[in-house]
Write an enzyme that holds these catalytic residues in place. Sequence first.
Site, PDB file in Angstrom:
ATOM      1  N   HIS A 192       3.269   1.763 -13.492  1.00 31.54           N
ATOM      2  CA  HIS A 192       4.240   1.544 -14.555  1.00 31.54           C
ATOM      3  C   HIS A 192       4.909   2.855 -14.985  1.00 31.54           C
ATOM      4  CE1 HIS A 192       3.251  -2.557 -14.693  1.00 31.54           C
ATOM      5  NE2 HIS A 192       2.033  -2.382 -15.139  1.00 31.54           N
ATOM      6  N   GLU A 434       3.215 -11.374   8.744  1.00 30.87           N
ATOM      7  CA  GLU A 434       2.601 -10.056   8.562  1.00 30.87           C
ATOM      8  C   GLU A 434       1.351  -9.869   9.417  1.00 30.87           C
ATOM      9  OE1 GLU A 434       1.618  -9.857   4.349  1.00 30.87           O
ATOM     10  OE2 GLU A 434       1.463 -12.038   4.318  1.00 30.87           O
ATOM     11  N   ASP A 458       2.209  -4.667   6.058  1.00 32.43           N
ATOM     12  CA  ASP A 458       0.963  -5.194   6.621  1.00 32.43           C
ATOM     13  C   ASP A 458       1.068  -5.384   8.129  1.00 32.43           C
ATOM     14  OD1 ASP A 458      -0.759  -5.208   4.506  1.00 32.43           O
ATOM     15  OD2 ASP A 458      -0.304  -7.244   3.869  1.00 32.43           O
ATOM     16  N   ARG A 468      -2.770   3.095   6.261  1.00 33.08           N
ATOM     17  CA  ARG A 468      -1.892   4.236   5.978  1.00 33.08           C
ATOM     18  C   ARG A 468      -2.294   4.984   4.718  1.00 33.08           C
ATOM     19  NH1 ARG A 468       3.682   2.263   3.341  1.00 33.08           N
ATOM     20  NH2 ARG A 468       2.915   0.505   2.172  1.00 33.08           N
ATOM     21  N   CYS A 505      10.941  -7.585   4.250  1.00 34.63           N
ATOM     22  CA  CYS A 505      10.657  -7.190   2.865  1.00 34.63           C
ATOM     23  C   CYS A 505       9.731  -5.981   2.746  1.00 34.63           C
ATOM     24  CB  CYS A 505      10.070  -8.365   2.077  1.00 34.63           C
ATOM     25  SG  CYS A 505       8.433  -8.866   2.620  1.00 34.63           S
TER      26      CYS A 505
END
Length: 595
Positions: A192, A434, A458, A468, A505
Amino acid sequence: MARKILRGIPVSAGISIGKAYFVNRQKERRIPRETIPHHLVAIETQRLRNAVEEVRQGFMDARARVPEELKEHGAIIDSHLMICQDPKLVESAAKNIEERAITAEWALERSINAIGKAFSAIDDPYIRERMQDVRVVGDKIMQALIGTPKPVDLPAGRRVLMAHDLTPADAIELELSKIMSFATAEGGKTSHTGILARSLQIPAIVGVEDLEDSIRDGDLVIIDALKGLIFIDPSEDELAHYGDRKYQFEDYQKAIVKQCHLPAETVDGYRLEVCANIELAEELVQVKDNGGEGVGLYRTEYAFFNKSNMPDEEKLYEEYATLAEQLAPQKVILRTLDVGADKLLDEQAMLDEANPALGLRGIRFCLRYQNVFRMQLRAMLRASVHGNVAIMFPMISGLKELRQARFVLNSVKSELDAEGVAYNPDIPVGIMIELPSAVMIADTLAREVDFFSIGTNDLIQYSLGIDRTNKHVSYLYQPLHPAIVRSIKFVIDAAHKEGIEASVCGEVASDPYCVPILMGMRVDGISIAPQAIPGIKRVIRQIDMEECIELLGDVLTHATVSRINTKVRKRIFKRFPEELSFFASLIEQDDITEP
């Protein structure tokens, strides 16, 4: 040469030069790790509860004073309020005091660490980083227990703010006009803190190692929030270079934001839909301001994670309906839960999975716990009458899972029909591609859904067998590995053969070196972080499909990552030399595994 250069994670792009000022330093905290006499246990437990109440009241006061420029972050403060009352944190700390006869500070520290250990096993980085919210609240309670001084007023003049962490509740205590940028020791890509910085439109870097030990108040620093670098006591040459870069970037930002609402259409008329990936309703402001054409991935996990009790159908319906209404007529794709059972349901025994990333998560979780799945589907279907809503299932590995998920969806539709509840009966249903198994049968899966969304983050990890986030193997995370390029092309071709759309995405879709290759495959759309939209749309508008198809053909002829990366870097950089100096690319690292 600067006295020292620190590295962190850039979360809000930009460059600033100024004097540093710390508002809090965790290293100054001294946690009393001591045992106590048993007759003081009740008193120590009450100390903990008093501290929790003090923090809770502080969050409530902050919530009531949220300024106009931070109003969309009120929900974050609400979530921190709920964590304050979450038994996972507070009651487990109280139990530590009672069972171990230790100080409240030590008991709280143990509870935070235990929760952190559980979350570290979560594969999804967006869920894993929500642990930062727990740490934020835990730090506040710790401050109340220890009596750490609260942040003081900023001195005269604008400053580069340094902090262990920074939340919207902290920000409203500060004079925002005095902050030119900030850096924090905590935080990740989706924390955030980054959302806060982007909403304030100031450069920010989080997760900076050695931040508190390296920088003193008053140090002159350069914040390079394009590459995630902090220069401490920079040289004259570095100051001159970054002074020029700062103005160049600001001019570039003005240009791309001014044009961000134009369509993402190539010079020869190929139109690409550019949507946003988000997980919080307050991010919709950023989506609209940055020219997003809808939400291509709404991560629904946050509503479940930040509550002491499972949210009910009405809460979820309100959340999804609000999203649909605010975006209409643009689409919002709601992804069903993508999280493991042992991290979500208090009533279920811990599964103690050796490898949670390959365990009961995503659609597997939903099919096992159909009470949760059905509740979420009911809320999504009910919300579909308020706008352009689609449903997407994650982690599909085969046809049987997809058919089981659709069976549950159809059952819920019948249930709503019987109750006379309105919904869109033709709501589009798609899946995330994915897993390598889904790639291999994409032609079969395409006959049973309305769209594909290729989750490259993914897909790359599962296909190449690497994590990663593991520094020892992260260099192997190569989005232009021949296997990945061919997999994505196979999926897009399979989708188009069956007359459905395929979008991407993952982070690959926000990489200007990779986007032309996706376009060469005739991808229908991309969905990326809101702040990445203006720059990517500008790149798309300056290229033509003939170039993209030719580049893809060239890439497909090479068998090694190093040759592909070199070819793509050279060609795309030559095409956009000024633009790409402001981008961080996934393919810029050296390919040290290949000769």
